[in-house]
Design a protein around this motif. Structure first.
Motif, PDB file in Angstrom:
ATOM      1  N   GLY A   1       0.828  -1.192   0.000  1.00 41.88           N
ATOM      2  CA  GLY A   1       0.000   0.000   0.000  1.00 41.88           C
ATOM      3  C   GLY A   1       0.863   1.242   0.000  1.00 41.88           C
ATOM      4  N   TYR A   2       0.482   2.198  -0.805  1.00 47.87           N
ATOM      5  CA  TYR A   2       1.167   3.484  -0.872  1.00 47.87           C
ATOM      6  C   TYR A   2       0.162   4.576  -0.528  1.00 47.87           C
ATOM      7  CZ  TYR A   2       4.542   0.882  -3.697  1.00 47.87           C
ATOM      8  OH  TYR A   2       5.458  -0.036  -4.147  1.00 47.87           O
ATOM      9  N   VAL A   3       0.649   5.640   0.057  1.00 38.93           N
ATOM     10  CA  VAL A   3      -0.172   6.833   0.253  1.00 38.93           C
ATOM     11  C   VAL A   3       0.387   7.888  -0.691  1.00 38.93           C
ATOM     12  CG1 VAL A   3      -0.909   8.666   1.822  1.00 38.93           C
ATOM     13  CG2 VAL A   3      -0.720   6.306   2.652  1.00 38.93           C
ATOM     14  N   THR A   4      -0.479   8.379  -1.577  1.00 38.06           N
ATOM     15  CA  THR A   4      -0.086   9.472  -2.455  1.00 38.06           C
ATOM     16  C   THR A   4      -0.659  10.778  -1.904  1.00 38.06           C
ATOM     17  OG1 THR A   4      -2.018   9.209  -3.906  1.00 38.06           O
ATOM     18  CG2 THR A   4      -0.021   7.975  -4.495  1.00 38.06           C
ATOM     19  N   GLU A   5       0.036  11.853  -2.208  1.00 36.07           N
ATOM     20  CA  GLU A   5      -0.391  13.190  -1.796  1.00 36.07           C
ATOM     21  C   GLU A   5      -0.344  14.083  -3.026  1.00 36.07           C
ATOM     22  OE1 GLU A   5       0.954  15.873   1.869  1.00 36.07           O
ATOM     23  OE2 GLU A   5       2.486  15.806   0.289  1.00 36.07           O
ATOM     24  N   PHE A   6      -1.332  14.978  -3.139  1.00 37.26           N
ATOM     25  CA  PHE A   6      -1.415  15.847  -4.311  1.00 37.26           C
ATOM     26  C   PHE A   6      -2.332  17.012  -3.987  1.00 37.26           C
ATOM     27  CE2 PHE A   6      -4.351  12.387  -4.370  1.00 37.26           C
ATOM     28  CZ  PHE A   6      -5.571  12.948  -4.710  1.00 37.26           C
ATOM     29  N   GLU A   7      -2.260  18.053  -4.799  1.00 35.50           N
ATOM     30  CA  GLU A   7      -3.097  19.239  -4.615  1.00 35.50           C
ATOM     31  C   GLU A   7      -4.105  19.352  -5.752  1.00 35.50           C
ATOM     32  OE1 GLU A   7       0.392  19.592  -4.060  1.00 35.50           O
ATOM     33  OE2 GLU A   7      -0.048  19.389  -1.932  1.00 35.50           O
ATOM     34  N   VAL A   8      -5.308  19.796  -5.393  1.00 37.34           N
ATOM     35  CA  VAL A   8      -6.398  19.950  -6.359  1.00 37.34           C
ATOM     36  C   VAL A   8      -6.987  21.358  -6.201  1.00 37.34           C
ATOM     37  CG1 VAL A   8      -8.650  19.053  -7.108  1.00 37.34           C
ATOM     38  CG2 VAL A   8      -6.916  17.487  -6.223  1.00 37.34           C
ATOM     39  N   ARG A   9      -7.379  21.930  -7.319  1.00 35.73           N
ATOM     40  CA  ARG A   9      -8.010  23.257  -7.279  1.00 35.73           C
ATOM     41  C   ARG A   9      -9.300  23.205  -6.456  1.00 35.73           C
ATOM     42  NH1 ARG A   9      -6.039  22.789 -12.498  1.00 35.73           N
ATOM     43  NH2 ARG A   9      -4.420  24.331 -12.943  1.00 35.73           N
ATOM     44  N   LYS A  10      -9.393  24.109  -5.480  1.00 28.41           N
ATOM     45  CA  LYS A  10     -10.553  24.171  -4.602  1.00 28.41           C
ATOM     46  C   LYS A  10     -11.831  24.466  -5.379  1.00 28.41           C
ATOM     47  CE  LYS A  10     -12.139  26.416  -0.348  1.00 28.41           C
ATOM     48  NZ  LYS A  10     -13.524  26.393  -0.769  1.00 28.41           N
ATOM     49  N   GLU A  11     -11.739  25.282  -6.388  1.00 32.56           N
ATOM     50  CA  GLU A  11     -12.911  25.624  -7.196  1.00 32.56           C
ATOM     51  C   GLU A  11     -13.567  24.364  -7.774  1.00 32.56           C
ATOM     52  OE1 GLU A  11     -14.085  28.440 -11.035  1.00 32.56           O
ATOM     53  OE2 GLU A  11     -11.991  28.236 -10.453  1.00 32.56           O
ATOM     54  N   TYR A  12     -12.770  23.414  -8.216  1.00 33.00           N
ATOM     55  CA  TYR A  12     -13.317  22.147  -8.720  1.00 33.00           C
ATOM     56  C   TYR A  12     -13.927  21.336  -7.570  1.00 33.00           C
ATOM     57  CZ  TYR A  12     -13.723  17.417 -10.359  1.00 33.00           C
ATOM     58  OH  TYR A  12     -14.221  16.172 -10.641  1.00 33.00           O
ATOM     59  N   LEU A  13     -13.202  21.194  -6.474  1.00 28.84           N
ATOM     60  CA  LEU A  13     -13.684  20.375  -5.356  1.00 28.84           C
ATOM     61  C   LEU A  13     -14.963  20.924  -4.735  1.00 28.84           C
ATOM     62  CD1 LEU A  13     -10.359  19.459  -3.553  1.00 28.84           C
ATOM     63  CD2 LEU A  13     -11.831  17.950  -4.923  1.00 28.84           C
ATOM     64  N   ASP A  14     -15.144  22.230  -4.784  1.00 29.43           N
ATOM     65  CA  ASP A  14     -16.344  22.832  -4.191  1.00 29.43           C
ATOM     66  C   ASP A  14     -17.631  22.324  -4.820  1.00 29.43           C
ATOM     67  OD1 ASP A  14     -14.907  24.260  -2.336  1.00 29.43           O
ATOM     68  OD2 ASP A  14     -14.977  26.156  -3.440  1.00 29.43           O
ATOM     69  N   ARG A  15     -17.547  21.709  -5.979  1.00 33.75           N
ATOM     70  CA  ARG A  15     -18.737  21.132  -6.629  1.00 33.75           C
ATOM     71  C   ARG A  15     -19.137  19.792  -6.019  1.00 33.75           C
ATOM     72  NH1 ARG A  15     -16.438  21.409 -12.548  1.00 33.75           N
ATOM     73  NH2 ARG A  15     -17.185  19.280 -12.441  1.00 33.75           N
ATOM     74  N   HIS A  16     -18.283  19.250  -5.154  1.00 36.13           N
ATOM     75  CA  HIS A  16     -18.492  17.919  -4.574  1.00 36.13           C
ATOM     76  C   HIS A  16     -18.496  18.012  -3.053  1.00 36.13           C
ATOM     77  CE1 HIS A  16     -17.774  16.233  -8.544  1.00 36.13           C
ATOM     78  NE2 HIS A  16     -16.770  17.075  -8.640  1.00 36.13           N
ATOM     79  N   PRO A  17     -19.563  17.613  -2.402  1.00 40.96           N
ATOM     80  CA  PRO A  17     -19.572  17.663  -0.932  1.00 40.96           C
ATOM     81  C   PRO A  17     -18.639  16.602  -0.345  1.00 40.96           C
ATOM     82  CG  PRO A  17     -21.579  16.627  -1.748  1.00 40.96           C
ATOM     83  CD  PRO A  17     -20.822  17.124  -2.956  1.00 40.96           C
TER      84      PRO A  17
END
Length: 115
Positions: free
Chosen positions: A62-78
C-alpha cells in the motif's frame, strides 16, 4: 494557498505503476463507479495498511499518495463521511476523473509505503 486543497489517495502497486506512467490517476474499472480521494494522511494510511497490504490485486503493498487539487473544482463535490468524522473523502464520479486529473496542481507524490 487558499485556492488549492491537499488530498491523499491510498493505492496499490498496479495503480501506482499507472500513475507513474502517466502522471495522473488511471480510469476506474467498470466495477468502480467512484474515485475517492481522502482528506487526511491518517485515513489514507489506515486504508493503505489495512486494505492494500492484504489485497492480491494491490500486490500486497500500500502506498499513500499526496497531491493538490483546485478548490474551485472540489467545491462542486460535498465531503462525504465513510464511517465517521475521521474518514472523510470526496466521491468523484468515474466519468469525471479526466476533469479531476486536469485540476491537479503539481505532481502526485508517494509519501508512505507499507508491506
Amino acid at each position: 494557498m487558499a485556492d488549492i486543497v491537499t488530498l491523499y489517495r491510498p493505492v496499490g502497486q498496479k495503480e501506482l505503476n499507472l500513475i507513474n506512467e502517466t502522471g495522473k490517476f488511471p480510469p476506474r474499472l467498470p466495477i468502480q463507479p467512484i474515485f475517492y480521494p481522502v482528506l487526511t494522511f491518517d485515513y489514507a494510511e489506515k486504508i493503505a495498511r489495512g486494505w492494500n497490504t492484504k489485497d492480491e490485486a494491490s500486490g500486497y503493498v500500500g502506498y499513500v499518495t499526496e497531491f493538490e487539487v483546485r478548490k474551485e473544482y472540489l467545491d462542486r463535490h460535498p465531503v462525504q463521511e465513510a464511517g465517521g468524522r475521521d474518514c472523510q473523502e470526496y466521491w468523484i464520479p468515474a466519468e469525471e476523473l479526466d476533469e479531476f486529473n486536469q485540476n491537479i496542481v503539481g505532481p502526485i507524490r508517494v509519501i508512505a509505503e507499507f508491506h
